[in-house]
Design a protein around this motif. Structure first.
Motif, short mmCIF file in Angstrom:
data_model
loop_
_atom_site.label_atom_id
_atom_site.label_comp_id
_atom_site.label_asym_id
_atom_site.label_seq_id
_atom_site.Cartn_x
_atom_site.Cartn_y
_atom_site.Cartn_z
N PRO A 57 -17.48 26.09 -42.13
CA PRO A 57 -18.45 27.18 -42.29
C PRO A 57 -17.98 28.25 -43.29
O PRO A 57 -18.78 28.80 -44.03
CB PRO A 57 -18.59 27.75 -40.89
CG PRO A 57 -18.32 26.57 -39.99
CD PRO A 57 -17.22 25.81 -40.71
N GLU A 58 -16.67 28.52 -43.33
CA GLU A 58 -16.15 29.51 -44.26
C GLU A 58 -16.31 29.02 -45.71
O GLU A 58 -16.67 29.79 -46.60
CB GLU A 58 -14.68 29.81 -43.97
CG GLU A 58 -14.44 30.51 -42.65
CD GLU A 58 -14.49 29.56 -41.44
OE1 GLU A 58 -14.36 28.32 -41.60
OE2 GLU A 58 -14.70 30.07 -40.33
N ASP B 173 -19.91 29.35 -46.69
CA ASP B 173 -20.25 30.72 -47.09
C ASP B 173 -19.84 30.97 -48.55
O ASP B 173 -20.57 31.61 -49.29
CB ASP B 173 -19.56 31.74 -46.18
CG ASP B 173 -20.19 31.83 -44.80
OD1 ASP B 173 -21.36 31.41 -44.63
OD2 ASP B 173 -19.51 32.33 -43.88
N LEU C 101 -22.35 29.34 -50.76
CA LEU C 101 -23.57 30.13 -50.88
C LEU C 101 -23.40 31.26 -51.88
O LEU C 101 -24.26 31.50 -52.72
CB LEU C 101 -23.99 30.69 -49.52
CG LEU C 101 -24.51 29.68 -48.51
CD1 LEU C 101 -24.73 30.34 -47.15
CD2 LEU C 101 -25.80 29.04 -49.02
N GLN D 147 -29.02 25.64 -52.19
CA GLN D 147 -28.65 26.85 -51.45
C GLN D 147 -29.48 26.96 -50.17
O GLN D 147 -28.94 27.23 -49.09
CB GLN D 147 -28.85 28.07 -52.35
CG GLN D 147 -28.28 29.35 -51.81
CD GLN D 147 -28.44 30.49 -52.79
OE1 GLN D 147 -29.35 30.50 -53.62
NE2 GLN D 147 -27.57 31.47 -52.69
N ILE E 284 -28.18 26.90 -46.23
CA ILE E 284 -28.49 27.99 -45.29
C ILE E 284 -29.07 27.42 -44.01
O ILE E 284 -28.70 27.80 -42.90
CB ILE E 284 -29.45 29.03 -45.92
CG1 ILE E 284 -28.73 29.84 -46.99
CG2 ILE E 284 -30.05 29.95 -44.86
CD1 ILE E 284 -29.64 30.71 -47.84
N LEU F 165 -26.41 25.76 -41.95
CA LEU F 165 -25.50 26.74 -41.32
C LEU F 165 -26.11 27.41 -40.11
O LEU F 165 -25.40 27.86 -39.22
CB LEU F 165 -25.11 27.81 -42.33
CG LEU F 165 -23.91 27.53 -43.21
CD1 LEU F 165 -23.82 28.56 -44.32
CD2 LEU F 165 -22.64 27.48 -42.41
#
Length: 189
Positions: free
Chosen positions: A129-130, A133, A136, A180, A184, A187
């Motif tokens: 997840p990091e 980010d 993104l 993108q 999102i 996530l």
């Protein structure tokens, strides 16, 4: 490219997708171009004797001349055009010199994470997840730079005439937007 998917594993949440070699090459090229712009800006920062003594980094107090770079590093404060304090050059210059080095560092880090996690010849992309980010943030920077170069605004149609030299680049812009958005969605819990 496949839609991003979210997988729970013993090691935690992972986000995955696949890109073919051509897609990976295009994305790597775009990210590298943005990183080059940002690195040039960082390298052009004037050396400050006080910064060398104190360890405090300062950035340039003037906005970038390059339109794409100016879009990536906008002014911090904008007032209404008709207001008496419409000239905010001093405020923006001070804020820019204080914060721009860290902003550039964050953007460089995000771009390098994309390059480090994207196989050069295409293939499976697996992110924490990091890292997602960072993707993104990096994808957003690429979209901003490309959109500025192409002159994309609210009036730009979704499709351009094939004879328009911007048409293939607009397709890449839409692909980045889709990528993108897909990330999102993946996530989101």
């Amino acid at each position: 490219m496949r839609t991003w998917s979210r997988k729970n594993s013993l090691g935690g949440v992972k986000l995955r997708s696949e890109m073919d070699a051509r897609e990976a090459a295009v994305l790597r090229s775009l990210v590298s171009s943005v990183l080059g712009l940002l690195q040039e800006r960082a390298d052009a920062t004037p050396q400050d004797d006080l910064a060398a003594l104190t360890g405090l980094r300062v950035g340039s107090s003037v906005p970038p001349d390059d339109a794409s770079l100016a879009r990536l590093l906008p002014d911090f404060y904008r007032s209404e055009a008709d207001s008496p304090e419409a000239d905010n050059a001093d405020v923006n210059g001070a804020l820019r010199s204080l914060h721009e080095p860290e902003i550039i560092d964050e953007k460089l880090t995000a771009g390098h994470i994309i390059l480090d996690t994207l196989p050069a010849e295409g293939g499976r992309v697996l992110l924490t997840p990091e890292q997602a980010d960072a993707w993104l943030a990096g994808l957003n920077d690429v979209r901003l730079a490309l959109g500025t170069t192409l002159g994309i605004d609210a009036d730009t149609p979704d499709h351009l005439d094939p004879s328009d030299p911007r048409a293939p680049h607009l397709d890449v812009y839409h692909w980045l937007t889709w990528m993108q958005d897909s990330l999102i969605v993946a996530l989101s819990p």
